[in-house]
Design a protein around this motif. Structure first.
Motif, short mmCIF file in Angstrom:
data_model
loop_
_atom_site.label_atom_id
_atom_site.label_comp_id
_atom_site.label_asym_id
_atom_site.label_seq_id
_atom_site.Cartn_x
_atom_site.Cartn_y
_atom_site.Cartn_z
N TRP A 33 0.53 -1.83 0.03
CA TRP A 33 -0.41 0.46 0.28
C TRP A 33 0.46 1.24 -0.54
CZ3 TRP A 33 -5.32 0.99 1.27
CH2 TRP A 33 -6.02 0.24 1.03
N ASP A 50 -4.98 7.31 0.49
CA ASP A 50 -3.81 5.98 0.59
C ASP A 50 -4.40 5.01 -0.92
OD1 ASP A 50 -4.36 4.46 3.57
OD2 ASP A 50 -5.66 4.74 2.01
N GLU A 57 -8.19 -0.79 -4.02
CA GLU A 57 -9.12 -0.09 -3.25
C GLU A 57 -8.06 1.60 -2.69
OE1 GLU A 57 -9.56 -3.71 -0.19
OE2 GLU A 57 -9.74 -2.17 0.53
N TYR A 59 -8.07 4.96 -1.02
CA TYR A 59 -8.82 6.05 0.49
C TYR A 59 -8.51 7.17 0.56
CZ TYR A 59 -10.87 1.20 1.19
OH TYR A 59 -11.21 -0.03 1.88
N CYS A 60 -9.46 8.61 0.66
CA CYS A 60 -8.84 10.10 0.49
C CYS A 60 -9.26 10.42 2.28
CB CYS A 60 -8.88 10.53 -0.33
SG CYS A 60 -10.76 10.73 -0.64
N ASP A 99 3.51 1.92 2.87
CA ASP A 99 2.90 0.80 4.33
C ASP A 99 3.41 -0.33 4.48
OD1 ASP A 99 -0.17 3.05 3.87
OD2 ASP A 99 1.17 3.28 5.41
N THR A 102 2.78 -5.30 9.76
CA THR A 102 3.17 -6.44 10.87
C THR A 102 1.73 -7.47 10.43
OG1 THR A 102 4.48 -7.22 11.64
CG2 THR A 102 2.84 -4.90 12.47
N ARG A 107 -6.28 -8.82 9.29
CA ARG A 107 -6.39 -6.93 9.57
C ARG A 107 -4.70 -6.45 10.26
NH1 ARG A 107 -11.67 -3.72 12.07
NH2 ARG A 107 -10.17 -1.47 10.76
N PRO A 108 -3.57 -6.78 9.26
CA PRO A 108 -2.79 -6.24 9.61
C PRO A 108 -2.49 -5.19 10.58
CG PRO A 108 -2.50 -6.97 7.28
CD PRO A 108 -3.95 -6.54 7.68
N TYR A 109 -1.30 -4.95 11.12
CA TYR A 109 -0.73 -3.58 11.04
C TYR A 109 -0.33 -2.54 10.87
CZ TYR A 109 -2.43 -5.65 15.81
OH TYR A 109 -2.96 -6.24 17.09
N TYR A 110 -0.42 -1.53 10.32
CA TYR A 110 0.31 -0.95 8.70
C TYR A 110 0.47 0.43 10.21
CZ TYR A 110 -2.19 -3.14 4.74
OH TYR A 110 -2.61 -4.53 4.13
N TYR A 111 2.42 0.28 9.25
CA TYR A 111 2.47 1.50 9.23
C TYR A 111 3.51 2.44 8.15
CZ TYR A 111 6.42 -1.86 10.22
OH TYR A 111 7.25 -2.71 9.94
N MET A 112 4.28 3.77 8.17
CA MET A 112 4.20 4.21 7.32
C MET A 112 6.10 4.45 7.17
SD MET A 112 1.76 7.28 6.40
CE MET A 112 0.81 7.01 7.32
#
Lengths: 125, 107
Positions: A33, A50, A57, A59-60, A99, A102, A107-112
């Motif tokens: 992502w 993203d 998909e 989203y904004c 993105d 982990t 439902r993974p845990y996303y982070y930038m």
């Protein structure tokens, strides 16, 4: 080296358009992502939009809905943000970010985890 | 949309101090909470993901805790390079959001 480089910023009058680009290198863009984040002068970070790995998909944030479009071209290792109907309040530094995530399951845990240096957009008459 | 509220908005502290920054979500977000550090003129840097998971290369003086709606970032002993602005961010919702930031200044 994993890197993101934004381009396409500039000065534009209210109502104008700009197309931001973000070129990725050192990793396979299609595996992630990707996100646009902006920061108005002297202000905090604002998540803008993203897009999923395959572009299916998107989203904004409400404030750009109907005006900004996020897209990607994985074959060209590039992320885009088409900005139409620009307003003075869109003035900001625009960052692209990768993105990572982990965790497994639905439902993974996303982070930038990787960010570009940003490109500046100024909307003024 | 999920609103993220940080406190305090700014904080003055000295080298060696222990500081804590709080982030509250407007609804439960589990552990879908990240912390970033940003220095002037630079891009943000990820410090902590999943509320408490320290990212590779981040000094162990940084720690995160919390779940649900209330989270904290703690710096156990401030170093000169830690003076920066810190942001929390939720990834529970597809509509990601950041806190307003906490500016950590030298006393």
């Amino acid at each position: 080296e994993v890197q993101l480089v934004e381009s396409g910023g500039g000065s534009v009058q209210p109502g104008g358009s700009l197309r931001l680009s973000c070129e990725a290198s050192g990793f396979t863009l299609s595996n992630y992502w990707m996100t646009w984040v902006r920061q108005a002068p002297g202000k905090g970070l604002e998540w803008v939009a993203d897009i999923k790995e395959d572009g299916t998909e998107r989203y904004c944030v409400d404030s750009v809905k109907g005006r900004f479009i996020i897209s990607r071209d994985n074959a060209k290792n590039s992320l885009f943000l088409q900005m139409n109907g620009l307003r003075v309040e869109d003035t900001a530094v625009y960052f692209c970010a990768r993105d990572d995530y982990t965790g497994t399951g639905a439902r993974p845990y996303y982070y930038m985890d990787v960010w570009g240096k940003g490109t500046t957009v100024t909307v003024s008459s | 949309d999920i609103q993220m509220t940080q406190s305090p908005s700014s904080l003055s502290a000295s080298v060696g101090d222990r500081v804590t920054i709080t982030c509250r979500a407007s609804q439960s977000i589990g552990s879908y909470l990240n912390w970033y550090q940003q220095k002037p003129g630079k891009a943000p840097k990820i410090l902590i993901s999943v509320a408490s998971m320290l990212q590779s290369g981040v000094p162990s003086r940084f720690s995160g805790s919390g779940s649900g709606t209330d989270f904290t970032l703690t710096i156990s002993s401030l170093q000169p390079e830690d003076f920066a602005t810190y942001y929390c961010q939720q990834s529970y919702s597809n509509f990601r959001s950041f806190g307003q930031g906490t500016k950590l200044e030298i006393k």
